[in-house]
Write a protein that holds these residues in place. Structure first.
Motif, PDB file in Angstrom:
ATOM      1  N   VAL A 134      -9.787   5.707  -0.889  1.00 24.42           N
ATOM      2  CA  VAL A 134      -9.067   4.432  -0.924  1.00 24.42           C
ATOM      3  C   VAL A 134      -9.242   3.849  -2.323  1.00 24.42           C
ATOM      4  CG1 VAL A 134      -8.821   2.122   0.044  1.00 24.42           C
ATOM      5  CG2 VAL A 134      -9.474   4.037   1.530  1.00 24.42           C
ATOM      6  N   LEU A 135      -8.127   3.595  -3.010  1.00 28.54           N
ATOM      7  CA  LEU A 135      -8.169   3.138  -4.391  1.00 28.54           C
ATOM      8  C   LEU A 135      -7.285   1.908  -4.584  1.00 28.54           C
ATOM      9  CD1 LEU A 135      -7.724   6.616  -6.122  1.00 28.54           C
ATOM     10  CD2 LEU A 135      -9.866   5.350  -5.875  1.00 28.54           C
ATOM     11  N   GLU A 136      -7.644   1.098  -5.545  1.00 27.70           N
ATOM     12  CA  GLU A 136      -6.805  -0.044  -5.904  1.00 27.70           C
ATOM     13  C   GLU A 136      -5.785   0.397  -6.941  1.00 27.70           C
ATOM     14  OE1 GLU A 136      -7.182  -4.705  -7.350  1.00 27.70           O
ATOM     15  OE2 GLU A 136      -8.724  -3.261  -7.935  1.00 27.70           O
ATOM     16  N   VAL A 137      -4.576  -0.140  -6.856  1.00 26.97           N
ATOM     17  CA  VAL A 137      -3.528   0.148  -7.821  1.00 26.97           C
ATOM     18  C   VAL A 137      -2.799  -1.157  -8.137  1.00 26.97           C
ATOM     19  CG1 VAL A 137      -1.704   0.646  -6.148  1.00 26.97           C
ATOM     20  CG2 VAL A 137      -1.690   1.788  -8.361  1.00 26.97           C
ATOM     21  N   LYS A 138      -2.292  -1.271  -9.354  1.00 26.21           N
ATOM     22  CA  LYS A 138      -1.659  -2.512  -9.776  1.00 26.21           C
ATOM     23  C   LYS A 138      -0.293  -2.730  -9.136  1.00 26.21           C
ATOM     24  CE  LYS A 138      -4.010  -2.888 -14.232  1.00 26.21           C
ATOM     25  NZ  LYS A 138      -3.831  -2.985 -15.711  1.00 26.21           N
ATOM     26  N   CYS A 157       0.837  -1.198   0.000  1.00 19.15           N
ATOM     27  CA  CYS A 157       0.000   0.000   0.000  1.00 19.15           C
ATOM     28  C   CYS A 157       0.868   1.243   0.000  1.00 19.15           C
ATOM     29  CB  CYS A 157      -0.964   0.011   1.185  1.00 19.15           C
ATOM     30  SG  CYS A 157      -0.173  -0.093   2.791  1.00 19.15           S
ATOM     31  N   LEU A 158       0.246   2.355  -0.314  1.00 22.30           N
ATOM     32  CA  LEU A 158       0.945   3.639  -0.372  1.00 22.30           C
ATOM     33  C   LEU A 158      -0.039   4.728   0.023  1.00 22.30           C
ATOM     34  CD1 LEU A 158       3.784   4.764  -1.523  1.00 22.30           C
ATOM     35  CD2 LEU A 158       2.399   5.551  -3.431  1.00 22.30           C
ATOM     36  N   CYS A 159       0.351   5.599   0.942  1.00 19.30           N
ATOM     37  CA  CYS A 159      -0.533   6.660   1.423  1.00 19.30           C
ATOM     38  C   CYS A 159       0.131   8.016   1.198  1.00 19.30           C
ATOM     39  CB  CYS A 159      -0.836   6.466   2.908  1.00 19.30           C
ATOM     40  SG  CYS A 159      -2.153   7.542   3.534  1.00 19.30           S
ATOM     41  N   PHE A 188      -3.561   4.027  -1.557  1.00 16.08           N
ATOM     42  CA  PHE A 188      -3.553   3.097  -2.680  1.00 16.08           C
ATOM     43  C   PHE A 188      -3.270   1.689  -2.159  1.00 16.08           C
ATOM     44  CE2 PHE A 188      -2.333   7.182  -4.524  1.00 16.08           C
ATOM     45  CZ  PHE A 188      -3.191   7.258  -5.614  1.00 16.08           C
ATOM     46  N   LEU A 189      -4.077   0.721  -2.606  1.00 21.19           N
ATOM     47  CA  LEU A 189      -3.948  -0.657  -2.148  1.00 21.19           C
ATOM     48  C   LEU A 189      -3.566  -1.575  -3.297  1.00 21.19           C
ATOM     49  CD1 LEU A 189      -7.198  -0.987   0.022  1.00 21.19           C
ATOM     50  CD2 LEU A 189      -4.894  -0.403   0.824  1.00 21.19           C
ATOM     51  N   LYS A 190      -2.567  -2.397  -3.062  1.00 19.96           N
ATOM     52  CA  LYS A 190      -2.255  -3.486  -3.985  1.00 19.96           C
ATOM     53  C   LYS A 190      -2.770  -4.769  -3.338  1.00 19.96           C
ATOM     54  CE  LYS A 190       1.497  -5.864  -6.409  1.00 19.96           C
ATOM     55  NZ  LYS A 190       2.964  -5.946  -6.639  1.00 19.96           N
ATOM     56  N   VAL A 191      -3.791  -5.353  -3.940  1.00 23.55           N
ATOM     57  CA  VAL A 191      -4.477  -6.508  -3.351  1.00 23.55           C
ATOM     58  C   VAL A 191      -3.800  -7.806  -3.793  1.00 23.55           C
ATOM     59  CG1 VAL A 191      -6.695  -7.694  -3.155  1.00 23.55           C
ATOM     60  CG2 VAL A 191      -6.629  -5.199  -3.338  1.00 23.55           C
TER      61      VAL A 191
END
Length: 215
Positions: free
Chosen positions: A164-168, A113-115, A130-133
């Motif tokens: 809160v967003l998803e990112v690759k 993740c990145l904030c 940003f979340l990398k799932v």
């Protein structure tokens, strides 16, 4: 004398001009000449090394406190815009992104993740996470809710990111650390350099994100 240095990109390198103040554009606030109230040192820093590292390491011989600002082109008044480092200050709560990482990365769905902060038209600030799932898990509203509840429980309500967003993928520098500062500059439309980015190709995921427009 207080001046602003504006950063611009040329051949992937950031250049600085400390000779002339920039009017009407955001830049970094620095002190180019001594002032009576300029701090002389820090407590228990006997040899002055911590003081020099903190305030004079970024631009040799120039005092930089880590604030972005702008000189109004008409009134010449100063407008303090934001921090130039990775610190966040949404809702009046100042904290580092590692406080978010320490609690979010405990969740089994989160691989990375990145904030970073995003600054609005009226210099308002909000936190963007940003979340990398992980493979096998889904990014959905339930996951967003659990992430926010975890942050509120283990940190505080003021720490909870507004977006809160998803990112690759997440960018890292050559020493293996997350590069919050570059992503912050991208989403706030500030000049940046990719010289120290280990995986610069992932920065494309942070350009022109619809959910971040119009703030």
């Amino acid at each position: 004398m207080l001046i602003l240095i504006i950063k611009f990109t040329q051949r992937n390198r950031i250049r600085f001009d400390v000779s002339h103040p920039v009017i009407g554009e955001a830049g970094e606030i620095v002190i180019s000449k001594p002032l009576p109230n300029l701090p002389l040192g820090l407590w228990n820093d006997n040899d002055g090394s911590v003081y020099r590292e903190k305030y004079f390491s970024k631009y040799p011989g120039v005092f930089a406190m880590g604030d972005y600002g702008m000189i109004h082109p008409v009134t010449k008044n100063w407008i303090i815009c934001c921090r130039s480092d990775e610190a966040l200050n949404p809702k009046g709560c100042r904290f580092g992104p590692s406080e978010i990482y320490n609690v979010v990365e405990i969740l089994p769905e989160i691989q990375d993740c990145l904030c970073v902060p995003q600054y609005g038209k009226d210099t308002d600030e909000r936190a963007v996470l940003f979340l990398k799932v992980r493979d096998g898990y889904s990014y959905n509203q339930d996951l967003i809710s659990r992430v926010k509840k975890t942050i509120e429980k283990d940190c505080s309500y003021q720490h909870v990111p507004e977006v809160v967003l998803e990112v690759k993928d997440i960018p890292y520098n050559l020493s293996g650390k997350r590069t919050e500062s570059v992503v912050k500059k991208i989403i706030n439309k500030l000049p940046y350099s990719v010289d120290t980015i280990r995986n610069p190709e992932v920065l494309q995921y942070y350009w022109n994100i619809p959910e971040l427009q119009g703030f």
